[in-house]
Design a protein around this motif. Structure first.
Motif, PDB file in Angstrom:
ATOM      1  N   THR A  82       0.995  -1.619  -0.198  1.00 12.88           N
ATOM      2  CA  THR A  82      -0.024  -0.008  -0.564  1.00 12.88           C
ATOM      3  C   THR A  82       0.827   1.325  -0.388  1.00 12.88           C
ATOM      4  OG1 THR A  82      -1.851  -1.157   1.391  1.00 12.88           O
ATOM      5  CG2 THR A  82      -1.923   1.154   0.896  1.00 12.88           C
ATOM      6  N   LEU A  83       1.933   1.629   0.611  1.00 14.37           N
ATOM      7  CA  LEU A  83       2.904   2.600   0.780  1.00 14.37           C
ATOM      8  C   LEU A  83       3.801   2.052   0.030  1.00 14.37           C
ATOM      9  CD1 LEU A  83       3.569   4.780   2.342  1.00 14.37           C
ATOM     10  CD2 LEU A  83       5.727   3.302   3.551  1.00 14.37           C
ATOM     11  N   ASN A  84       4.097   1.043  -0.943  1.00 13.75           N
ATOM     12  CA  ASN A  84       4.832   1.072  -2.278  1.00 13.75           C
ATOM     13  C   ASN A  84       3.351   1.998  -3.822  1.00 13.75           C
ATOM     14  OD1 ASN A  84       6.628   0.154  -4.299  1.00 13.75           O
ATOM     15  ND2 ASN A  84       5.298  -0.391  -5.504  1.00 13.75           N
ATOM     16  N   GLY A  85       2.430   1.746  -3.609  1.00 16.84           N
ATOM     17  CA  GLY A  85       1.291   2.306  -4.421  1.00 16.84           C
ATOM     18  C   GLY A  85       1.148   3.774  -4.468  1.00 16.84           C
ATOM     19  N   PHE A  86       0.886   4.393  -3.144  1.00 18.78           N
ATOM     20  CA  PHE A  86       1.836   5.351  -2.463  1.00 18.78           C
ATOM     21  C   PHE A  86       2.329   6.554  -2.875  1.00 18.78           C
ATOM     22  CE2 PHE A  86       2.107   9.712   0.175  1.00 18.78           C
ATOM     23  CZ  PHE A  86       0.363  10.083   0.580  1.00 18.78           C
ATOM     24  N   ALA A 136       2.944   7.017  -6.631  1.00 22.38           N
ATOM     25  CA  ALA A 136       2.184   7.177  -7.495  1.00 22.38           C
ATOM     26  C   ALA A 136       2.914   8.440  -7.328  1.00 22.38           C
ATOM     27  CB  ALA A 136       0.786   7.640  -7.170  1.00 22.38           C
ATOM     28  N   ALA A 137       3.521   9.272  -6.018  1.00 23.95           N
ATOM     29  CA  ALA A 137       4.096  10.496  -5.339  1.00 23.95           C
ATOM     30  C   ALA A 137       5.458  10.737  -6.362  1.00 23.95           C
ATOM     31  CB  ALA A 137       4.854  10.507  -4.176  1.00 23.95           C
ATOM     32  N   ILE A 138       6.162   9.840  -6.708  1.00 23.51           N
ATOM     33  CA  ILE A 138       7.242   9.845  -7.226  1.00 23.51           C
ATOM     34  C   ILE A 138       6.968  10.717  -8.788  1.00 23.51           C
ATOM     35  CG2 ILE A 138       9.101   8.365  -8.562  1.00 23.51           C
ATOM     36  CD1 ILE A 138       9.500   7.425  -6.046  1.00 23.51           C
ATOM     37  N   GLY A 139       5.899   9.984  -9.746  1.00 26.39           N
ATOM     38  CA  GLY A 139       5.402   9.502 -10.598  1.00 26.39           C
ATOM     39  C   GLY A 139       4.639  11.119 -11.625  1.00 26.39           C
ATOM     40  N   PHE A 140       4.161  11.231 -10.523  1.00 24.20           N
ATOM     41  CA  PHE A 140       2.951  12.804 -10.330  1.00 24.20           C
ATOM     42  C   PHE A 140       4.941  14.002  -9.932  1.00 24.20           C
ATOM     43  CE2 PHE A 140       1.401  16.751  -8.249  1.00 24.20           C
ATOM     44  CZ  PHE A 140       0.338  16.514  -8.616  1.00 24.20           C
ATOM     45  N   VAL A 197      -1.447  10.277 -14.701  1.00 26.04           N
ATOM     46  CA  VAL A 197      -0.445  10.340 -15.182  1.00 26.04           C
ATOM     47  C   VAL A 197      -0.015   9.182 -13.886  1.00 26.04           C
ATOM     48  CG1 VAL A 197       2.587  10.519 -15.597  1.00 26.04           C
ATOM     49  CG2 VAL A 197       0.519  11.321 -17.520  1.00 26.04           C
ATOM     50  N   ALA A 198       0.552   9.898 -12.608  1.00 26.52           N
ATOM     51  CA  ALA A 198       0.886   9.205 -11.666  1.00 26.52           C
ATOM     52  C   ALA A 198       0.406   7.466 -11.379  1.00 26.52           C
ATOM     53  CB  ALA A 198       0.657  10.426 -10.414  1.00 26.52           C
ATOM     54  N   PHE A 199      -0.924   7.524 -11.138  1.00 28.52           N
ATOM     55  CA  PHE A 199      -1.470   7.160 -11.207  1.00 28.52           C
ATOM     56  C   PHE A 199      -1.173   5.721 -12.264  1.00 28.52           C
ATOM     57  CE2 PHE A 199      -5.181   3.732 -11.705  1.00 28.52           C
ATOM     58  CZ  PHE A 199      -5.123   3.064 -11.032  1.00 28.52           C
ATOM     59  N   CYS A 200      -1.107   5.791 -13.216  1.00 28.89           N
ATOM     60  CA  CYS A 200      -0.517   4.817 -14.085  1.00 28.89           C
ATOM     61  C   CYS A 200       0.960   4.322 -13.798  1.00 28.89           C
ATOM     62  CB  CYS A 200      -0.764   5.673 -15.610  1.00 28.89           C
ATOM     63  SG  CYS A 200      -2.676   5.732 -16.091  1.00 28.89           S
ATOM     64  N   PHE A 201       1.315   5.402 -12.919  1.00 31.35           N
ATOM     65  CA  PHE A 201       3.178   5.243 -13.585  1.00 31.35           C
ATOM     66  C   PHE A 201       3.127   4.228 -12.471  1.00 31.35           C
ATOM     67  CE2 PHE A 201       6.964   5.908 -11.380  1.00 31.35           C
ATOM     68  CZ  PHE A 201       7.987   5.960 -12.067  1.00 31.35           C
ATOM     69  N   SER A 202       2.932   4.329 -11.027  1.00 32.83           N
ATOM     70  CA  SER A 202       2.681   3.840  -9.868  1.00 32.83           C
ATOM     71  C   SER A 202       1.724   2.034 -10.139  1.00 32.83           C
ATOM     72  CB  SER A 202       1.593   4.037  -9.013  1.00 32.83           C
ATOM     73  OG  SER A 202       1.279   3.486  -7.910  1.00 32.83           O
ATOM     74  N   MET A 203       0.475   2.305 -10.845  1.00 34.02           N
ATOM     75  CA  MET A 203       0.546   0.922 -11.591  1.00 34.02           C
ATOM     76  C   MET A 203       1.596  -0.031 -12.504  1.00 34.02           C
ATOM     77  SD  MET A 203      -2.267   0.514  -9.001  1.00 34.02           S
ATOM     78  CE  MET A 203      -2.586  -1.340 -10.139  1.00 34.02           C
ATOM     79  N   THR A 204       1.705   1.011 -13.553  1.00 33.60           N
ATOM     80  CA  THR A 204       2.874  -0.035 -14.000  1.00 33.60           C
ATOM     81  C   THR A 204       3.640  -0.378 -13.196  1.00 33.60           C
ATOM     82  OG1 THR A 204       2.556   1.559 -15.999  1.00 33.60           O
ATOM     83  CG2 THR A 204       4.916   0.403 -15.610  1.00 33.60           C
ATOM     84  N   ILE A 205       4.891   0.008 -11.901  1.00 36.04           N
ATOM     85  CA  ILE A 205       5.470   0.088 -11.239  1.00 36.04           C
ATOM     86  C   ILE A 205       4.822  -1.399 -10.496  1.00 36.04           C
ATOM     87  CG2 ILE A 205       7.427   0.409  -8.895  1.00 36.04           C
ATOM     88  CD1 ILE A 205       7.587   1.562 -12.006  1.00 36.04           C
ATOM     89  N   VAL A 264      -4.260  -3.412  -3.116  1.00 40.02           N
ATOM     90  CA  VAL A 264      -3.557  -2.088  -2.575  1.00 40.02           C
ATOM     91  C   VAL A 264      -2.636  -1.170  -2.951  1.00 40.02           C
ATOM     92  CG1 VAL A 264      -4.033  -3.381  -0.110  1.00 40.02           C
ATOM     93  CG2 VAL A 264      -1.298  -3.614  -1.590  1.00 40.02           C
ATOM     94  N   ASN A 265      -2.213  -1.976  -3.841  1.00 40.62           N
ATOM     95  CA  ASN A 265      -0.983  -0.537  -5.066  1.00 40.62           C
ATOM     96  C   ASN A 265      -2.269   0.178  -5.585  1.00 40.62           C
ATOM     97  OD1 ASN A 265       1.912  -0.463  -6.037  1.00 40.62           O
ATOM     98  ND2 ASN A 265       0.509   0.092  -7.100  1.00 40.62           N
ATOM     99  N   PHE A 266      -2.988  -0.008  -6.128  1.00 41.54           N
ATOM    100  CA  PHE A 266      -4.156   0.863  -6.513  1.00 41.54           C
ATOM    101  C   PHE A 266      -4.991   1.247  -5.274  1.00 41.54           C
ATOM    102  CE2 PHE A 266      -8.701   0.893  -7.439  1.00 41.54           C
ATOM    103  CZ  PHE A 266      -8.525   1.605  -9.215  1.00 41.54           C
ATOM    104  N   ILE A 267      -4.838   0.911  -4.475  1.00 41.87           N
ATOM    105  CA  ILE A 267      -5.655   2.218  -3.768  1.00 41.87           C
ATOM    106  C   ILE A 267      -4.996   2.890  -2.874  1.00 41.87           C
ATOM    107  CG2 ILE A 267      -6.296   2.144  -0.868  1.00 41.87           C
ATOM    108  CD1 ILE A 267      -7.568  -1.163  -0.971  1.00 41.87           C
ATOM    109  N   GLY A 268      -3.520   2.415  -3.375  1.00 42.86           N
ATOM    110  CA  GLY A 268      -2.328   3.218  -2.269  1.00 42.86           C
ATOM    111  C   GLY A 268      -2.133   4.757  -3.472  1.00 42.86           C
ATOM    112  N   ALA A 269      -2.491   3.801  -4.891  1.00 43.88           N
ATOM    113  CA  ALA A 269      -1.473   5.112  -6.056  1.00 43.88           C
ATOM    114  C   ALA A 269      -2.733   6.267  -6.385  1.00 43.88           C
ATOM    115  CB  ALA A 269      -2.035   4.047  -7.611  1.00 43.88           C
ATOM    116  N   ALA A 270      -3.934   5.161  -6.157  1.00 44.98           N
ATOM    117  CA  ALA A 270      -5.610   6.366  -6.217  1.00 44.98           C
ATOM    118  C   ALA A 270      -5.779   7.558  -5.015  1.00 44.98           C
ATOM    119  CB  ALA A 270      -6.731   5.562  -5.940  1.00 44.98           C
ATOM    120  N   VAL A 271      -5.113   7.027  -3.506  1.00 38.87           N
ATOM    121  CA  VAL A 271      -5.207   8.161  -2.326  1.00 38.87           C
ATOM    122  C   VAL A 271      -4.189   9.153  -2.953  1.00 38.87           C
ATOM    123  CG1 VAL A 271      -4.488   8.643  -0.186  1.00 38.87           C
ATOM    124  CG2 VAL A 271      -5.731   6.691  -1.391  1.00 38.87           C
TER     125      VAL A 271
END
Length: 326
Positions: A139-143, A146-150, A174-182, A262-269
């Motif tokens: 979850t933290l990884n997704g968050f 997403a912060a890095i991609g953003f 873009v941030a969401f897609c970047f996080s999900m790709t990772i 949970v990666n999805f949830i962190g990225a979406a938040v």
């Protein structure tokens, strides 16, 4: 006579005052650069005292664990400790290379995440001792991803060398897609390690019901379900081995789906928070702690101009003929 003149001119050039002046300037520049580096390092330590303290404490803990694993002859864990020491330098390397300033909160969370995943999770077996440890980290990884991609897109928007202007909605996507790709690439990596090296990175799950078309006795591709499974017997080399797990062993599928969820949830938040941060620039106090800032290039331009001036002076000194002595 000609050879003596050549030797004399060579000695004259070596002892020329202009050459001595160039050598003095070179040594002065080297000492000046060294002094500037030490000064900037001291200022960085003062400016990021909390980050430096966390980094030194984590580094000391990793070294202690590495020494203990070495004496226990667990060389695989020693490699993980060395990898952790390298990864802890990642925020500093990013700041140097990209000429950005990482917020203290983001930098500390990245270092704690690396320590929790490698040292606590792998070496101290927190993944097994605490069932939700892996879920928390994903979850933290997704968050964070997403912060890095953003941040990458935001840096391009505000960088002096780029003329890029993206809307807040596009930046959030873009941030969401970047996080999900990772996250997907990491699951590919875990699956490859399990298939080739049998590392069991995709943790298995014990379930009590299964459904598969392979169990259909008619062979008509209809799912056949089995409920109330209490044990699993494996037949290997003519021997029956009851696993005694209390159910059927799912090989990593549910773990992968849970990690991606949970990666999805962190990225979406974070994408949601990043959208409002860009839309109301400077008003998001929480999101601001995860957005790097572009450093000013004024200092670099001044240094480049000083270097150019000194090089022109050096070229002029070389072009001047050596003074002749009677």
């Amino acid at each position: 006579e000609i050879s003596e003149c050549l030797v004399g001119s060579e000695m004259c050039i070596r002892d020329s005052p202009s050459i001595q002046h160039v050598k003095g300037d070179t040594m002065g520049k080297q000492s000046k650069k060294k002094g500037n580096f030490l000064t900037s390092a001291h200022q960085a330590l003062q400016r990021k005292g909390v980050v430096t303290t966390v980094y030194l404490v984590l580094r000391l803990l990793v070294i202690l664990v590495m020494v203990a694993q070495f004496f226990n002859r667990n060389f695989e864990n020693v490699f993980l400790c060395i990898l952790t020491l390298v990864l802890l330098l990642l925020p500093t390397v990013l700041e140097r290379r990209l000429q950005i300033d990482l917020p203290n909160t983001l930098e500390i969370i990245i270092m704690l995440f690396i320590f929790a995943a490698e040292i606590l999770g792998e070496i101290q077996a927190y993944y097994t001792a605490f069932p939700y440890w892996d879920t928390m980290l994903h979850t933290l990884n997704g968050f964070l991803c997403a912060a890095i991609g953003f941040s990458l897109v935001d840096l391009c928007n505000r960088h002096e060398r780029f003329s890029l202007s993206l809307s807040p909605v596009f930046m959030a996507i873009v941030a969401f897609c970047f996080s999900m790709t990772i996250g997907v690439l990491w699951e590919f990596f875990e699956c490859a390690m399990d298939q080739f090296f049998l590392l069991d990175m995709q943790k298995d799950t014990v379930i009590s019901s299964i459904s598969s078309v392979l169990l259909d006795p008619t062979g008509r591709q209809r799912p056949f379900a089995i409920h109330g499974i209490t044990d699993l017997i494996v037949v290997a080399n003519g021997e029956q081995i009851p696993l005694g797990l209390g159910g059927y062993l799912d090989i990593g599928l549910l773990d992968t789906m849970n990690d991606l969820l949970v990666n999805f949830i962190g990225a979406a938040v974070f994408s949601f928070l990043g959208y409002f941060y860009v839309k109301n620039r400077g008003k998001g106090r929480f999101t601001r702690n995860f957005i790097p800032q572009v450093l000013s290039h004024r200092a670099h331009s001044e240094e480049a101009s000083d270097t150019a001036v000194s090089q022109e002076g050096d070229a002029q000194n070389f072009s001047d003929p050596p003074s002749r002595t009677e």
